[in-house]
Design a protein around this motif. Structure first.
Motif, mmCIF file in Angstrom:
data_model
loop_
_atom_site.group_PDB
_atom_site.id
_atom_site.type_symbol
_atom_site.label_atom_id
_atom_site.label_comp_id
_atom_site.label_asym_id
_atom_site.label_seq_id
_atom_site.Cartn_x
_atom_site.Cartn_y
_atom_site.Cartn_z
ATOM 1 N N ILE A 202 40.206 24.642 -15.224
ATOM 2 C CA ILE A 202 40.823 23.627 -14.477
ATOM 3 C C ILE A 202 40.650 23.694 -12.982
ATOM 4 O O ILE A 202 40.048 24.691 -12.447
ATOM 5 N N GLY A 203 40.749 22.672 -12.377
ATOM 6 C CA GLY A 203 40.789 22.359 -10.890
ATOM 7 C C GLY A 203 42.357 22.437 -10.513
ATOM 8 O O GLY A 203 43.169 22.126 -11.170
ATOM 9 N N PHE A 204 42.446 22.346 -9.188
ATOM 10 C CA PHE A 204 43.746 22.207 -8.657
ATOM 11 C C PHE A 204 43.848 21.588 -7.258
ATOM 12 O O PHE A 204 42.757 21.916 -6.511
ATOM 13 N N PHE A 205 45.087 21.315 -7.067
ATOM 14 C CA PHE A 205 45.373 21.090 -5.364
ATOM 15 C C PHE A 205 47.136 21.320 -5.288
ATOM 16 O O PHE A 205 47.530 21.018 -6.309
ATOM 17 N N ILE A 206 47.265 21.945 -4.285
ATOM 18 C CA ILE A 206 48.711 22.482 -3.782
ATOM 19 C C ILE A 206 49.103 21.424 -2.623
ATOM 20 O O ILE A 206 48.224 21.295 -1.723
ATOM 21 N N ALA A 207 50.288 20.646 -2.910
ATOM 22 C CA ALA A 207 50.744 19.762 -1.890
ATOM 23 C C ALA A 207 52.105 20.380 -1.411
ATOM 24 O O ALA A 207 52.943 20.560 -2.370
ATOM 25 N N GLU A 208 52.365 20.433 -0.071
ATOM 26 C CA GLU A 208 53.702 20.520 0.408
ATOM 27 C C GLU A 208 54.157 19.329 1.278
ATOM 28 O O GLU A 208 53.394 19.017 1.944
ATOM 29 N N ILE A 209 55.366 18.650 0.792
ATOM 30 C CA ILE A 209 55.860 17.665 1.329
ATOM 31 C C ILE A 209 57.064 17.936 2.131
ATOM 32 O O ILE A 209 57.906 18.502 1.564
ATOM 33 N N SER A 210 57.016 17.572 3.464
ATOM 34 C CA SER A 210 58.164 17.323 4.232
ATOM 35 C C SER A 210 58.835 16.064 4.269
ATOM 36 O O SER A 210 58.002 15.045 4.581
ATOM 37 N N ILE A 211 60.055 15.903 4.116
ATOM 38 C CA ILE A 211 60.711 14.343 3.984
ATOM 39 C C ILE A 211 61.876 14.754 4.957
ATOM 40 O O ILE A 211 62.638 15.469 5.000
ATOM 41 N N THR A 236 61.757 11.756 -9.059
ATOM 42 C CA THR A 236 61.407 10.793 -10.109
ATOM 43 C C THR A 236 60.152 10.396 -10.240
ATOM 44 O O THR A 236 59.742 9.991 -11.340
ATOM 45 N N ALA A 237 59.484 9.799 -9.286
ATOM 46 C CA ALA A 237 58.400 8.986 -9.303
ATOM 47 C C ALA A 237 57.141 10.310 -9.650
ATOM 48 O O ALA A 237 56.265 9.928 -10.403
ATOM 49 N N LEU A 238 57.189 11.422 -9.157
ATOM 50 C CA LEU A 238 56.249 12.626 -9.375
ATOM 51 C C LEU A 238 56.357 13.006 -11.016
ATOM 52 O O LEU A 238 55.418 13.051 -11.685
ATOM 53 N N TRP A 239 57.633 12.952 -11.692
ATOM 54 C CA TRP A 239 57.782 13.436 -12.755
ATOM 55 C C TRP A 239 57.294 12.212 -13.999
ATOM 56 O O TRP A 239 56.745 12.404 -14.708
ATOM 57 N N GLN A 240 57.345 10.851 -13.253
ATOM 58 C CA GLN A 240 56.589 9.787 -14.081
ATOM 59 C C GLN A 240 55.357 10.014 -14.150
ATOM 60 O O GLN A 240 54.658 9.805 -15.070
ATOM 61 N N HIS A 241 54.603 10.324 -12.818
ATOM 62 C CA HIS A 241 53.201 10.546 -12.674
ATOM 63 C C HIS A 241 52.896 11.521 -13.700
ATOM 64 O O HIS A 241 51.770 11.404 -14.463
ATOM 65 N N PHE A 297 47.648 10.745 -6.336
ATOM 66 C CA PHE A 297 48.968 11.165 -5.890
ATOM 67 C C PHE A 297 49.837 10.631 -4.717
ATOM 68 O O PHE A 297 50.883 10.333 -4.719
ATOM 69 N N GLU A 298 48.863 10.444 -3.753
ATOM 70 C CA GLU A 298 49.524 9.891 -2.390
ATOM 71 C C GLU A 298 49.896 8.486 -2.637
ATOM 72 O O GLU A 298 50.761 7.967 -2.160
ATOM 73 N N ALA A 299 49.261 7.605 -3.587
ATOM 74 C CA ALA A 299 49.764 6.402 -3.793
ATOM 75 C C ALA A 299 50.998 6.352 -4.540
ATOM 76 O O ALA A 299 51.893 5.518 -4.131
#
Length: 427
Positions: A202-211, A236-241, A297-299
């Motif tokens: 597999i490949g991967f990326f990790i994202a850290e989001i500050s809101i 909710t949007a991420l789980w749908q993704h 993902f950013e979209a």
């Protein structure tokens, strides 16, 4: 010597006690990421004893890689074994096993025919299997036509501050590209596979989001902008993704892509939460492009209808061979060397070795993509207990790994009297 005769000799002349002590000695060298040097000294001593004339070089100040080779008697193919020298931390290990034989994570006790300790399966059993395999061929009297080489590199594991960016792998491929280290024709990266042969990962990326919103007193919530509510919308949007990815294309060896939220932190005061942070990891199947996956993902994030006053920031902290993360990779599962390795494993033990895919990311993309070397993962050990307090490796599997690697070295490199070659699809 016939294959049958060689297999019988490998089994009859294997010094199980010496092989076990080699692994116990390796586990005894603490090498948590950033402190690889002590283990490198140990490896260079062992490599010297089997005539490899090892060299070393720092990939970062006071953090060395080491490498060495047994050059064959003819211009045969070059087989390279690669493995990382660092392990994950041992915080909490001694407390977990207090009063038990496993209490010291570096004492390597043998309990019920299993060798315990940090690094036992990830991946010192693989490194020691490879070195012991060459020693076993010497004992049996096999002279190789081709070259067998070894490269042991640091900085693969994550988890320690300012480390874990594959600095050792980057240094290795740079030295190969400049000719300081001979380019291999085929490589085995000794990540644990239970001795199956993994041709994909597999490949991967990790994202850290500050809101960020605006904090306000709980009695006057209309004065604030709720970052935790915004995070709920984003989740909710991420789980749908994630659902869409799960229903999308799959890879026969590693399955579908997915995205997993791994951490969330926000609130904590009697007030409207003004900030919230979350972390996630995105799995890529071979064939996916990291830049495209990040853009997708950013979209999703930008498509969330946040309330006015909400802002967000995304960082990608785990760049490896790619600025965003680690690339997925695969070679042909029917590559003749991969199939030969699986056959060798099967012939030295009762269980059949399977061609499979790695549910983890390691450093084969550096070899496959940057220097064009077909690479598989294969070694004793179970990845599901790596990084845990249960880390150990079965003695029988480890010893079978020694014999399997010895048999494959002889077949791939050829011997002085027969020059069998499996690289490049020729057999």
């Amino acid at each position: 010597m016939s294959d049958f005769g060689l297999i019988a000799k490998l089994e009859a002349q294997q010094d199980a006690g010496a092989d076990i002590e080699l692994l116990r000695g390796a586990i005894g060298c603490e090498s948590v990421t950033g402190n690889e040097g002590h283990f490198v000294d140990f490896l260079m001593s062992e490599m010297t004893q089997i005539g490899l004339k090892p060299a070393s070089g720092d990939f970062l100040p006071d953090r060395p890689n080491t490498w060495g080779a047994r050059v064959g008697t003819t211009d045969g193919p070059n087989l390279m074994f690669v493995g990382h020298t660092d392990t994950v931390h041992v915080r909490g290990w001694a407390e977990h096993w207090k009063g038990q034989p496993q209490e010291d994570p570096f004492s390597a006790p043998v309990i019920d025919n299993e060798i315990w300790g940090r690094g036992a399966c990830d991946l010192k059993a693989g490194i020691c299997s490879a070195l012991a395999a060459l020693r076993l061929l010497d004992t049996v009297g096999v002279q190789l036509a081709g070259t067998v080489s070894f490269a042991f590199i640091g900085d693969e594991e994550s988890g320690e501050p300012n480390t874990g960016v594959s600095a050792g792998a980057k240094d290795l491929v740079k030295r190969i590209a400049t000719g300081e280290i001979a380019k291999p024709d085929f490589a085995i990266y000794v990540e644990p596979t239970k001795l199956d042969v993994y041709t994909a990962q597999i490949g991967f990326f990790i994202a850290e989001i500050s809101i960020t919103g605006k904090s306000a007193y709980f009695g006057t919530p209309q004065d604030g902008v709720d970052a935790l509510k915004a995070t709920h919308q984003l989740l909710t949007a991420l789980w749908q993704h994630a659902e869409e990815l799960a229903q999308g294309p799959t890879h026969p060896l590693v399955g579908a892509s997915d995205i997993l939220v791994t951490k969330i932190n926000g609130g904590g005061y009697i007030a409207v939460p003004g900030e919230c942070e979350l972390s996630l990891i995105r799995k890529l199947r071979p064939g996916e492009n990291l830049d495209d996956a990040v853009a997708q993902f950013e979209a999703v994030v930008k498509g969330v209808a946040f309330d006015d006053g909400i802002s967000f920031d995304i960082i990608y902290p785990a760049g490896r061979d790619h600025r965003f993360g680690g690339s997925p990779v695969e070679i042909d599962p029917d590559h003749p060397a991969a199939k030969s390795l699986a056959k060798c494993v099967t012939e030295v033990r009762e269980a059949t070795a399977e061609i499979g895919g790695a549910p983890y990311w390691s450093e084969s993309p550096f070899l496959v993509n940057e220097i064009g070397c077909p690479t598989v993962y294969c070694a004793p050990g179970d990845i599901s207990i790596a990084h845990t307090f249960e880390e150990r490796v079965a003695v029988s599997e480890y010893l079978a790994g020694v014999r399997a690697f010895a048999l494959f070295i002889a077949r791939f490199c050829g011997t002085k009297t027969e020059s069998t070659k499996l690289n490049g699809g020729n057999q």
